[in-house]
Design a protein around this motif. Structure first.
Motif, PDB file in Angstrom:
ATOM      1  N   PRO A  22       0.818  -1.220   0.000  1.00  9.41           N
ATOM      2  CA  PRO A  22       0.000   0.000   0.000  1.00  9.41           C
ATOM      3  C   PRO A  22       0.851   1.269   0.000  1.00  9.41           C
ATOM      4  CG  PRO A  22      -0.834  -1.570   1.608  1.00  9.41           C
ATOM      5  CD  PRO A  22       0.476  -2.110   1.107  1.00  9.41           C
ATOM      6  N   GLU A  23       1.987   1.225   0.670  1.00  8.96           N
ATOM      7  CA  GLU A  23       2.859   2.399   0.725  1.00  8.96           C
ATOM      8  C   GLU A  23       3.430   2.728  -0.659  1.00  8.96           C
ATOM      9  OE1 GLU A  23       2.452   0.483   4.596  1.00  8.96           O
ATOM     10  OE2 GLU A  23       3.221  -0.319   2.720  1.00  8.96           O
ATOM     11  N   ALA A  24       3.667   1.703  -1.474  1.00  8.05           N
ATOM     12  CA  ALA A  24       4.229   1.907  -2.810  1.00  8.05           C
ATOM     13  C   ALA A  24       3.160   2.263  -3.846  1.00  8.05           C
ATOM     14  CB  ALA A  24       4.972   0.653  -3.260  1.00  8.05           C
ATOM     15  N   ALA A  25       1.899   2.056  -3.513  1.00  5.75           N
ATOM     16  CA  ALA A  25       0.811   2.310  -4.461  1.00  5.75           C
ATOM     17  C   ALA A  25       0.651   3.807  -4.719  1.00  5.75           C
ATOM     18  CB  ALA A  25      -0.493   1.731  -3.922  1.00  5.75           C
ATOM     19  N   VAL A  26       0.350   4.138  -5.959  1.00  6.36           N
ATOM     20  CA  VAL A  26       0.113   5.527  -6.356  1.00  6.36           C
ATOM     21  C   VAL A  26      -1.394   5.723  -6.493  1.00  6.36           C
ATOM     22  CG1 VAL A  26       0.473   7.256  -8.158  1.00  6.36           C
ATOM     23  CG2 VAL A  26       2.318   5.664  -7.558  1.00  6.36           C
ATOM     24  N   LEU A  27      -1.963   6.504  -5.592  1.00  9.58           N
ATOM     25  CA  LEU A  27      -3.372   6.877  -5.700  1.00  9.58           C
ATOM     26  C   LEU A  27      -3.442   8.186  -6.472  1.00  9.58           C
ATOM     27  CD1 LEU A  27      -5.151   6.201  -2.291  1.00  9.58           C
ATOM     28  CD2 LEU A  27      -5.892   5.462  -4.544  1.00  9.58           C
ATOM     29  N   GLU A  28      -4.337   8.242  -7.448  1.00  6.97           N
ATOM     30  CA  GLU A  28      -4.442   9.439  -8.274  1.00  6.97           C
ATOM     31  C   GLU A  28      -5.828  10.060  -8.133  1.00  6.97           C
ATOM     32  OE1 GLU A  28      -1.434   8.875 -11.845  1.00  6.97           O
ATOM     33  OE2 GLU A  28      -3.109   7.460 -11.983  1.00  6.97           O
ATOM     34  N   ARG A  29      -5.900  11.337  -8.445  1.00  6.99           N
ATOM     35  CA  ARG A  29      -7.158  12.063  -8.343  1.00  6.99           C
ATOM     36  C   ARG A  29      -7.351  12.917  -9.592  1.00  6.99           C
ATOM     37  NH1 ARG A  29      -5.323  16.617  -3.843  1.00  6.99           N
ATOM     38  NH2 ARG A  29      -3.980  17.772  -5.280  1.00  6.99           N
ATOM     39  N   VAL A  30      -8.614  13.233  -9.837  1.00  8.64           N
ATOM     40  CA  VAL A  30      -8.963  14.149 -10.922  1.00  8.64           C
ATOM     41  C   VAL A  30      -9.952  15.165 -10.363  1.00  8.64           C
ATOM     42  CG1 VAL A  30      -8.531  12.475 -12.764  1.00  8.64           C
ATOM     43  CG2 VAL A  30     -10.815  12.666 -11.793  1.00  8.64           C
ATOM     44  N   ALA A  31     -10.101  16.261 -11.060  1.00 11.54           N
ATOM     45  CA  ALA A  31     -11.015  17.312 -10.610  1.00 11.54           C
ATOM     46  C   ALA A  31     -12.443  16.776 -10.557  1.00 11.54           C
ATOM     47  CB  ALA A  31     -10.934  18.512 -11.541  1.00 11.54           C
ATOM     48  N   ALA A  32     -13.139  17.123  -9.494  1.00 13.70           N
ATOM     49  CA  ALA A  32     -14.539  16.722  -9.354  1.00 13.70           C
ATOM     50  C   ALA A  32     -15.376  17.448 -10.407  1.00 13.70           C
ATOM     51  CB  ALA A  32     -15.040  17.044  -7.952  1.00 13.70           C
ATOM     52  N   GLY A  36     -19.550  21.673  -4.714  1.00 16.41           N
ATOM     53  CA  GLY A  36     -20.604  22.274  -3.916  1.00 16.41           C
ATOM     54  C   GLY A  36     -21.917  21.519  -3.908  1.00 16.41           C
ATOM     55  N   LYS A  37     -21.955  20.352  -4.531  1.00 16.73           N
ATOM     56  CA  LYS A  37     -23.173  19.544  -4.530  1.00 16.73           C
ATOM     57  C   LYS A  37     -22.968  18.340  -3.627  1.00 16.73           C
ATOM     58  CE  LYS A  37     -24.705  20.919  -9.080  1.00 16.73           C
ATOM     59  NZ  LYS A  37     -25.064  20.501 -10.420  1.00 16.73           N
ATOM     60  N   ASN A  38     -24.023  17.937  -2.953  1.00 15.16           N
ATOM     61  CA  ASN A  38     -23.952  16.795  -2.041  1.00 15.16           C
ATOM     62  C   ASN A  38     -24.266  15.497  -2.776  1.00 15.16           C
ATOM     63  OD1 ASN A  38     -23.277  18.297   0.198  1.00 15.16           O
ATOM     64  ND2 ASN A  38     -25.394  18.654   0.783  1.00 15.16           N
ATOM     65  N   ILE A  73     -11.988  13.851  -7.065  1.00 22.14           N
ATOM     66  CA  ILE A  73     -12.491  12.481  -6.987  1.00 22.14           C
ATOM     67  C   ILE A  73     -11.303  11.550  -7.220  1.00 22.14           C
ATOM     68  CG2 ILE A  73     -14.869  12.991  -7.639  1.00 22.14           C
ATOM     69  CD1 ILE A  73     -14.183  12.066 -10.501  1.00 22.14           C
ATOM     70  N   VAL A  74     -11.382  10.361  -6.655  1.00 20.76           N
ATOM     71  CA  VAL A  74     -10.290   9.409  -6.832  1.00 20.76           C
ATOM     72  C   VAL A  74     -10.426   8.748  -8.204  1.00 20.76           C
ATOM     73  CG1 VAL A  74     -11.452   7.420  -5.746  1.00 20.76           C
ATOM     74  CG2 VAL A  74      -8.957   7.572  -5.709  1.00 20.76           C
ATOM     75  N   GLU A  75      -9.311   8.540  -8.860  1.00 24.12           N
ATOM     76  CA  GLU A  75      -9.307   7.834 -10.144  1.00 24.12           C
ATOM     77  C   GLU A  75      -9.452   6.348  -9.828  1.00 24.12           C
ATOM     78  OE1 GLU A  75      -8.647   5.546 -13.100  1.00 24.12           O
ATOM     79  OE2 GLU A  75      -6.821   5.670 -11.891  1.00 24.12           O
ATOM     80  N   SER A  76     -10.447   5.701 -10.423  1.00 27.23           N
ATOM     81  CA  SER A  76     -10.851   4.362  -9.987  1.00 27.23           C
ATOM     82  C   SER A  76      -9.814   3.269 -10.239  1.00 27.23           C
ATOM     83  CB  SER A  76     -12.189   3.973 -10.614  1.00 27.23           C
ATOM     84  OG  SER A  76     -12.101   3.963 -12.018  1.00 27.23           O
ATOM     85  N   ALA A 109      -9.302  15.312   0.392  1.00 27.59           N
ATOM     86  CA  ALA A 109      -9.927  16.323   1.256  1.00 27.59           C
ATOM     87  C   ALA A 109     -11.424  16.413   0.945  1.00 27.59           C
ATOM     88  CB  ALA A 109      -9.244  17.678   1.107  1.00 27.59           C
ATOM     89  N   PRO A 110     -12.140  15.285   1.069  1.00 28.62           N
ATOM     90  CA  PRO A 110     -13.562  15.289   0.714  1.00 28.62           C
ATOM     91  C   PRO A 110     -14.387  16.078   1.721  1.00 28.62           C
ATOM     92  CG  PRO A 110     -13.010  13.236   1.786  1.00 28.62           C
ATOM     93  CD  PRO A 110     -11.717  13.998   1.612  1.00 28.62           C
ATOM     94  N   ARG A 111     -15.581  16.441   1.311  1.00 27.94           N
ATOM     95  CA  ARG A 111     -16.499  17.100   2.238  1.00 27.94           C
ATOM     96  C   ARG A 111     -16.888  16.124   3.344  1.00 27.94           C
ATOM     97  NH1 ARG A 111     -21.299  19.523  -0.548  1.00 27.94           N
ATOM     98  NH2 ARG A 111     -21.288  20.899   1.245  1.00 27.94           N
ATOM     99  N   TRP A 112     -16.934  14.829   2.997  1.00 27.96           N
ATOM    100  CA  TRP A 112     -17.303  13.790   3.966  1.00 27.96           C
ATOM    101  C   TRP A 112     -16.879  12.442   3.393  1.00 27.96           C
ATOM    102  CZ3 TRP A 112     -20.855   9.699   3.504  1.00 27.96           C
ATOM    103  CH2 TRP A 112     -21.185   9.059   4.695  1.00 27.96           C
ATOM    104  N   LEU A 113     -16.481  11.510   4.263  1.00 27.14           N
ATOM    105  CA  LEU A 113     -16.113  10.157   3.841  1.00 27.14           C
ATOM    106  C   LEU A 113     -16.459   9.184   4.947  1.00 27.14           C
ATOM    107  CD1 LEU A 113     -13.076   8.867   1.973  1.00 27.14           C
ATOM    108  CD2 LEU A 113     -13.521   7.894   4.223  1.00 27.14           C
ATOM    109  N   ARG A 114     -16.936   8.003   4.546  1.00 26.13           N
ATOM    110  CA  ARG A 114     -17.114   6.898   5.492  1.00 26.13           C
ATOM    111  C   ARG A 114     -16.637   5.624   4.828  1.00 26.13           C
ATOM    112  NH1 ARG A 114     -23.652   5.664   5.713  1.00 26.13           N
ATOM    113  NH2 ARG A 114     -23.830   5.041   3.529  1.00 26.13           N
TER     114      ARG A 114
END
Length: 154
Positions: A22-32, A36-38, A73-76, A109-114
């Motif tokens: 997991p430490e070596a894994a690259v997590l990527e993100r893209v613009a949501a 401002g929407k839930n 958002i996280v890149e799947s 840095a999501p508005r909320w996560l579970r």
């Protein structure tokens, strides 16, 4: 069709191997797409695997991640590879669950996560681990995670 906004992604659309840890894994993100929407994004990993840190025996879980994005958002594909990297990682159920949640919170840095991790029994006892960043935003639709209490899940 090529969208240059995604040129910085290292894994999507490219051959990628499973990270060694997991430490070596690259997590990527893209613009949501909508700020401002839930709206809730859900990822379900019904075949999550890690190793017991004491015995080295495999542990299996059904993991459900729900989050309300802010800017990212996280890149799947990167998430799939990150979750798969736990296959050879030795840690207790609680540590794996929180490691996933904290890494996503740090990245997005999501508005909320579970996260709900529904671990299959070892030694006759299923262990379910739940964590969230706090109260969800008012007005957000939060469906049940859909995993029944243990009665021979499957």
């Amino acid at each position: 069709m090529t969208d240059t906004r995604y040129d910085a992604l290292q894994q999507l659309g490219r051959e990628s191997r499973m990270p060694d840890s997991p430490e070596a894994a690259v997590l990527e993100r893209v613009a949501a797409p909508s700020r401002g929407k839930n709206y809730v994004v859900r990822f379900t990993c019904p075949e999550f695997t890690s190793l017991c840190p004491i015995t080295g025996q495999p542990d299996f879980a059904h993991v459900v991640i729900d989050y309300i994005p802010d800017s990212w958002i996280v890149e799947s594909k990167s998430l799939k590879l990150y979750l798969g990297s736990f296959r050879n990682h030795g840690a207790f159920h609680e540590a794996c669950t929180l490691m996933i949640a904290e890494r996503l919170v740090d990245l997005l840095a999501p508005r909320w996560l579970r996260i709900g991790a529904y671990w299959y029994p070892r030694g006759g006892i299923p262990i379910d681990v739940f964590w969230q960043t706090g109260a969800p935003p008012e007005g957000a639709y939060l469906p049940d995670q859909g995993v029944p209490p243990y009665r021979g899940r499957g």
